[in-house]
Design a protein around this motif. Structure first.
Motif, PDB file in Angstrom:
ATOM      1  N   PRO A 160      16.726  47.197  67.225  1.00  0.00           N
ATOM      2  CA  PRO A 160      15.768  46.826  68.064  1.00  0.00           C
ATOM      3  C   PRO A 160      16.169  45.915  69.040  1.00  0.00           C
ATOM      4  N   ILE A 195      14.621  36.056  76.954  1.00  0.00           N
ATOM      5  CA  ILE A 195      13.677  35.607  76.343  1.00  0.00           C
ATOM      6  C   ILE A 195      14.468  35.279  75.055  1.00  0.00           C
ATOM      7  N   HIS A 198       3.304  43.969  72.748  1.00  0.00           N
ATOM      8  CA  HIS A 198       4.641  44.025  73.668  1.00  0.00           C
ATOM      9  C   HIS A 198       5.130  45.195  74.128  1.00  0.00           C
ATOM     10  N   GLU A 222      12.039  36.422  68.037  1.00  0.00           N
ATOM     11  CA  GLU A 222      13.142  35.948  69.033  1.00  0.00           C
ATOM     12  C   GLU A 222      12.842  34.662  69.075  1.00  0.00           C
TER      13      GLU A 222
END
Ligand code: XMP
Length: 516
Positions: A393, A401, A349, A514
């Motif tokens: 990050p 998300i 991604h 996530e």
């Protein structure tokens, strides 16, 4: 030219760590898959020394991967690690057998002889902790070699042919569990190979500036800025190299954290005076995301629209020949494929994945040779603010998300408030730099609560914080209870619409970092 070391990869999970340790010693090195290292590659790369990595194969099996014989006639020092030691020993006339004992984990070696590899670190008679991970072991040495360290299960734990400057380690010096490992690799790179150790970020900066100027000439370069470390470093480096031939585009999808968009504009436009277009496309993104609940569909929607908006802005600028990107070294390392699985898992991604193909522009990728830590060091070298250089990050699809279910502006605003309180507490407690990533998730759940004399029926949120070294695996961060209590209290008191706070204690695997 900087002195270079070549790391021949046999597919170990930790090959990248060898490269990092060598670079920490100030020596530039690259990882190349064993199949690609032939006389032509050796001539072109001109390494001053070669390291053979570990790997999952067994030299006792038929089609085991081997080091190209040219490696042993190149006239440079060679260090074989684990599988690298075994294939070296076998290829040079020794014998390797399947281990009677598989050995995995901490072990103790006894130093048997002094060696250039141990110089100033280990002396004969020392007993030292190392990390072993092997099934096979060398049982007969090739001519010219002697044992320099041994363990009960690995009588040839370290071997050397000091004359030809060939060394072999059955254990892994590149991992933390071999406490002196970095020093041994340093001895190899500096002492044995004789590399100059002049690979510093100051030197890199000078070379990168010259390379960028040479590549770009008088051309115009467009750079996508996201507010993250990589694109920020690219932008500042390029601006230093080519000034206003650089035009930055910040596609604001409205899925950033609280105040982040303003900070990006303030820093780059106002502080660095970098030409910057702030494309506020939040309405477009909200519209495109309306009713989208599937995580992958969210990613696709955001990715496609991102490219559309960026492309439209680039067309408005006109005349740009080059696109600058923050591609890092882990993204470009070719992986060894003989075991079926790659040695390095490459993230699928990317924030601006489809851009180059669609825009048909030439790429400027000044960070292609760097690991993330090195990008941070370069950022410091360039004088970027510490809180940007050390920033956690942040995923390209942003808060989308972190809101399971559909996305609305109200939900985004609510999450931004929760997240801001959480991060504020983390910073105040001095924990920010200990954590790889910390964020809040807005749960699609309403719960009952009491506040004062009244009943509330509001939303629940989850807090997440993990430690990690590369995002591929992660552990939840062990906050103390007082901290968690304080954050929960503040969130419920300060963020209207939230009446319950949970803390996510899932590690990765089996969870992901996530929630979507
Ligand atoms: P997961 O959730 O897969 O995350 O454990 C690993 C790391 O990747 C980030 N991540 C993304 N980054 N686009 C990105 O640019 C994405 O779609 C994406 N999904 C996850 C995540 O934040 C973590 O650092």
């Amino acid at each position: 030219m900087t002195d270079r070391l070549l790391i021949v990869d046999f597919g170990s999970q930790v090959t990248q760590l060898i490269a990092r340790r060598v670079r920490e010693a100030g020596v530039y090195c690259e990882i190349h898959p064993f199949q690609s290292v032939d006389p032509a590659r050796l001539k072109e790369f001109a390494p001053r020394g070669i390291i053979l990595s570990g790997g999952p194969a067994s030299v006792t099996e038929g089609a085991a991967p081997a080091a190209h014989p040219a490696i042993f006639t190149a006239g440079v020092p060679v260090l074989g690690i684990c599988y690298g030691e075994q294939t070296m020993a076998q290829q040079l006339g020794g014998t390797v057998e399947s281990g009677h004992h598989r050995e995995f984990g901490r072990a103790e070696v006894e130093v048997k002889a002094s060696s250039a590899l141990f110089d100033g670190v280990w002396a004969p008679g020392d007993r030292k902790q190392v990390w072993m991970s092997h099934g096979d072991r060398v049982t007969k040495l090739p001519a010219g070699f002697e044992v320099i360290a041994a363990s009960p299960n690995a009588p040839f734990a370290a071997i050397a042919d000091e004359k030809r400057r060939y060394y072999g380690l059955q254990f892994h010096p590149e991992v933390m569990h071999t406490p002196d490992g970095a020093k041994l690799l340093r001895n190899f790179a500096l002492g044995i190979v004789g590399a100059r150790g002049d690979w510093t970020m100051a030197a890199f900066r000078e070379r990168a500036l010259a390379d960028i100027r040479r590549q770009v000439g008088r051309g115009k370069v467009i750079c996508g800025l996201s507010g993250g470390v990589d694109s920020s470093v690219v932008a500042v480096l390029l601006h230093e190299a080519i000034g206003d031939q650089l035009q930055c585009v910040f596609v604001d999808h409205g899925l950033l954290r609280k105040d982040e968009a303003e900070q990006v504009v303030r820093l780059f436009r106002d502080h660095y005076n970098i030409p910057l277009i702030h494309a506020d496309a939040s309405e477009q993104f909200l519209k495109a995301l309306a009713g989208v609940t599937d995580p992958e569909q969210k990613r696709k929607t955001i990715g496609a629209l991102f490219i559309d908006v960026f492309d439209a802005e680039a067309k408005k600028i006109g005349g740009a020949e080059f696109l600058a990107q923050g591609t890092l070294y882990p993204d470009v390392i070719e992986s060894v494929s003989f075991t079926g699985g790659p040695s390095v898992t490459i993230k699928s991604h990317h924030n601006v994945g489809g851009l180059p193909a669609r825009m048909k522009m030439k790429l400027v990728e000044p960070l292609r040779e760097l690991f993330k830590d090195e990008v941070r060091a370069l950022g410091r070298e360039l004088g970027l603010p510490p809180d940007l250089v050390n920033r956690h990050p942040f995923p390209g699809p942003g808060l989308a998300i972190r809101i399971p279910g559909d996305i609305t502006r109200e939900k985004l605003d609510l999450l931004r408030e929760v997240d801001a309180v959480y991060l504020d507490e983390i910073r105040k407690s001095g924990l920010y730099d200990e954590i790889w990533q910390a964020f809040a998730v807005l749960l699609p759940v309403r719960t009952v609560g009491v506040m004062g004399d009244g009943r509330t029926y509001d939303q629940a949120c989850a807090l997440r914080a993990v430690t990690s070294t590369d995002g591929m695996t992660a552990d939840y961060f062990p906050f103390d209870h007082a901290f968690l209590g304080r954050v929960a209290n503040r969130i419920i008191n300060e963020v209207r619409g939230i009446n319950r706070v949970t803390y996510d204690i899932t590690s990765k695997p089996p969870g992901t970092i996530e929630w979507e």
